[in-house]
Design an enzyme around this catalytic site. Sequence first.
Site, PDB file in Angstrom:
ATOM      1  CB  ALA A   1      -0.765  -0.177   1.148  1.00  0.00           C
TER       2      ALA A   1
ATOM      3  N   GLY B   1       0.570  -4.798   0.905  1.00  0.00           N
ATOM      4  CA  GLY B   1      -0.650  -5.148   0.105  1.00  0.00           C
ATOM      5  C   GLY B   1      -0.280  -5.889  -1.186  1.00  0.00           C
TER       6      GLY B   1
ATOM      7  CD  GLU C   1      -2.171  -7.594   3.046  1.00  0.00           C
ATOM      8  OE1 GLU C   1      -1.841  -6.294   2.568  1.00  0.00           O
ATOM      9  OE2 GLU C   1      -2.422  -7.656   4.155  1.00  0.00           O
TER      10      GLU C   1
ATOM     11  CD  GLU D   1       1.782  -5.410   5.825  1.00  0.00           C
ATOM     12  OE1 GLU D   1       2.638  -6.414   6.217  1.00  0.00           O
ATOM     13  OE2 GLU D   1       0.950  -5.440   4.870  1.00  0.00           O
TER      14      GLU D   1
HETATM   15  N1  DAK Z   1       4.801   3.150  -0.841  1.00  0.00           N
HETATM   16  C1  DAK Z   1       5.044   4.092  -1.576  1.00  0.00           C
HETATM   17  N2  DAK Z   1       5.985   4.310  -2.187  1.00  0.00           N
HETATM   18  C2  DAK Z   1       6.886   3.429  -2.323  1.00  0.00           C
HETATM   19  C3  DAK Z   1       6.755   2.197  -1.715  1.00  0.00           C
HETATM   20  C4  DAK Z   1       5.305   2.040  -0.700  1.00  0.00           C
HETATM   21  N3  DAK Z   1       4.972   0.962  -0.497  1.00  0.00           N
HETATM   22  N4  DAK Z   1       7.342   1.244  -1.949  1.00  0.00           N
HETATM   23  C5  DAK Z   1       8.536   1.833  -2.671  1.00  0.00           C
HETATM   24  N5  DAK Z   1       8.174   3.177  -2.864  1.00  0.00           N
HETATM   25  C6  DAK Z   1       8.764   4.204  -3.546  1.00  0.00           C
HETATM   26  C7  DAK Z   1      10.007   4.796  -2.879  1.00  0.00           C
HETATM   27  O1  DAK Z   1       9.551   5.753  -1.973  1.00  0.00           O
HETATM   28  C8  DAK Z   1      10.841   5.459  -3.902  1.00  0.00           C
HETATM   29  O2  DAK Z   1      10.244   6.590  -4.624  1.00  0.00           O
HETATM   30  P1  DAK Z   1      11.328   7.878  -4.718  1.00  0.00           P
HETATM   31  O3  DAK Z   1      12.137   8.184  -3.465  1.00  0.00           O
HETATM   32  O4  DAK Z   1      11.892   7.369  -6.006  1.00  0.00           O
HETATM   33  O5  DAK Z   1      10.139   9.104  -5.018  1.00  0.00           O
HETATM   34  C9  DAK Z   1      10.544   4.382  -5.223  1.00  0.00           C
HETATM   35  O6  DAK Z   1       9.348   3.671  -4.909  1.00  0.00           O
HETATM   36  C10 DAK Z   1      11.782   3.393  -5.200  1.00  0.00           C
HETATM   37  O7  DAK Z   1      11.909   2.710  -3.919  1.00  0.00           O
HETATM   38  P2  DAK Z   1      13.333   2.930  -3.095  1.00  0.00           P
HETATM   39  O8  DAK Z   1      14.248   3.898  -3.654  1.00  0.00           O
HETATM   40  O9  DAK Z   1      12.945   2.345  -2.050  1.00  0.00           O
HETATM   41  O10 DAK Z   1      13.696   1.186  -3.928  1.00  0.00           O
HETATM   42  P3  DAK Z   1      14.741   0.037  -3.201  1.00  0.00           P
HETATM   43  O11 DAK Z   1      15.207  -0.713  -4.493  1.00  0.00           O
HETATM   44  O12 DAK Z   1      15.896   0.872  -2.728  1.00  0.00           O
HETATM   45  O13 DAK Z   1      13.879  -0.614  -2.324  1.00  0.00           O
HETATM   46  C11 DAK Z   1      11.929  -1.735  -1.412  1.00  0.00           C
HETATM   47  C12 DAK Z   1      12.896  -1.585  -2.688  1.00  0.00           C
HETATM   48  C13 DAK Z   1      10.533  -2.326  -1.984  1.00  0.00           C
HETATM   49  C14 DAK Z   1      12.961  -2.742  -0.679  1.00  0.00           C
HETATM   50  C15 DAK Z   1      11.707  -0.584  -0.637  1.00  0.00           C
HETATM   51  O14 DAK Z   1      11.076   0.717  -1.701  1.00  0.00           O
HETATM   52  C16 DAK Z   1      10.561  -0.801   0.299  1.00  0.00           C
HETATM   53  O15 DAK Z   1      10.956  -1.355   1.404  1.00  0.00           O
HETATM   54  N6  DAK Z   1       9.318  -0.262   0.327  1.00  0.00           N
HETATM   55  C17 DAK Z   1       8.303  -0.283   1.186  1.00  0.00           C
HETATM   56  C18 DAK Z   1       7.818  -1.767   1.058  1.00  0.00           C
HETATM   57  C19 DAK Z   1       6.899  -2.004   2.180  1.00  0.00           C
HETATM   58  O16 DAK Z   1       7.083  -1.645   3.567  1.00  0.00           O
HETATM   59  N7  DAK Z   1       5.604  -2.335   1.824  1.00  0.00           N
HETATM   60  C20 DAK Z   1       4.527  -2.515   2.676  1.00  0.00           C
HETATM   61  C21 DAK Z   1       3.637  -1.227   2.691  1.00  0.00           C
HETATM   62  S1  DAK Z   1       2.702  -1.368   4.086  1.00  0.00           S
HETATM   63  C22 DAK Z   1      -4.478  -1.258   6.271  1.00  0.00           C
HETATM   64  C23 DAK Z   1      -4.642  -1.122   4.897  1.00  0.00           C
HETATM   65  C24 DAK Z   1      -3.432  -1.272   4.229  1.00  0.00           C
HETATM   66  C25 DAK Z   1      -2.234  -2.149   4.835  1.00  0.00           C
HETATM   67  C26 DAK Z   1      -2.012  -2.004   5.913  1.00  0.00           C
HETATM   68  C27 DAK Z   1      -3.244  -1.679   6.971  1.00  0.00           C
HETATM   69  N8  DAK Z   1      -5.467  -0.746   6.908  1.00  0.00           N
HETATM   70  C28 DAK Z   1      -6.259   0.305   6.550  1.00  0.00           C
HETATM   71  C29 DAK Z   1      -5.552  -1.700   8.230  1.00  0.00           C
HETATM   72  C30 DAK Z   1      -1.094  -2.349   3.989  1.00  0.00           C
HETATM   73  C31 DAK Z   1       0.140  -1.816   4.347  1.00  0.00           C
HETATM   74  C32 DAK Z   1       1.229  -1.788   3.497  1.00  0.00           C
HETATM   75  O17 DAK Z   1       1.224  -2.648   2.432  1.00  0.00           O
END
Ligand code: DAK
Length: 261
Positions: A66, A111, A114, A134
């Site tokens: 997400a 997400g 998921e 998360e």
């Molecule tokens: N959201 C927004 N932007 C993201 C992103 C994300 N999840 N993942 C990556 N990006 C963006 C980065 O900010 C970066 O943007 P710029 O800085 O270039 O503008 C660009 O994508 C490239 O990412 P990186 O520079 O970080 O690339 P790397 O190769 O260094 O790293 C990575 C790749 C996938 C390891 C890293 O980007 C990363 O850790 N991303 C986050 C992964 C993550 O934690 N995903 C889970 C998100 S939480 C709920 C509803 C929904 C949810 C929960 C609760 N409720 C309402 C109860 C869901 C939650 C999630 O999914």
Amino acid sequence: MELKNVILEKEDKIAVVTINRPKALNALNSDTLTELDYVIGEIENDDEVFAVILTGAGDKAFVAGADISEMKDKSVIEGRKFGILGNKVFRRLELLEKPVIAAVNGFALGGGCEISMACDIRIASNKAKFGQPETGLGITPGFGGTQRLARHVGEGMAKELIYTAKIIKADEALRIGLVNRVVEPEELMSAAKELAKTIANNAPIAVKLSKQAINRGMQCDIDTALSFESEAFGECFSTEDQKDAMSAFVEKRKMEGFKNR
Ligand code: DAK
């Protein structure tokens, strides 16, 4: 609806849906979820589509979760609204009366993992990575991860993955049963399309009823589940496709072209 973050393409009975925000690693923001909802509706109503492939644009990510930038400052009410939207779209995908194959081409985190689990079948490139990060962000999985992951890989493995927030590679995802198959990146779409075509060439009503019976049966006791199967099986005998295919078998002919009737 004008689509900015999702691409819908159709070819030969198959719809390919591509989440298209490669600069943000295809992270799901509200606009993308709304577009996905719309696209699922289009596919639902398209009588020419018998199988669906969901993938991510670019070679780095399927969906990196997400959208954290959008979620960061949400209030409790906004967070809940976002969660409801995501859950609605994922559930609609899961219940779509056509099989959906996730072609996981890179990061499938949060997400992203998921949404892949809301699909019927997952094929991954050997570059794919899966995880529910998360708890490391101070939240629980919110788009079905606490429920679907345990159903796919078992309770203990789901708890380990969610509590540790660790990211696993495609071969580990295969080992624990999270994905059906791992292929070379350049073979991913052709493998997904070949599988989709094979499915699309079988009787669409039988495939649809099988999906319903499996989905419903996984949520209940075996006796109730078997009654869903009997119901689905019986319903097939009201179709022309069943009559045609069985006649073809008995007459030693090759069955050509199911009619979806
Ligand atoms: N959201 C927004 N932007 C993201 C992103 C994300 N999840 N993942 C990556 N990006 C963006 C980065 O900010 C970066 O943007 P710029 O800085 O270039 O503008 C660009 O994508 C490239 O990412 P990186 O520079 O970080 O690339 P790397 O190769 O260094 O790293 C990575 C790749 C996938 C390891 C890293 O980007 C990363 O850790 N991303 C986050 C992964 C993550 O934690 N995903 C889970 C998100 S939480 C709920 C509803 C929904 C949810 C929960 C609760 N409720 C309402 C109860 C869901 C939650 C999630 O999914």
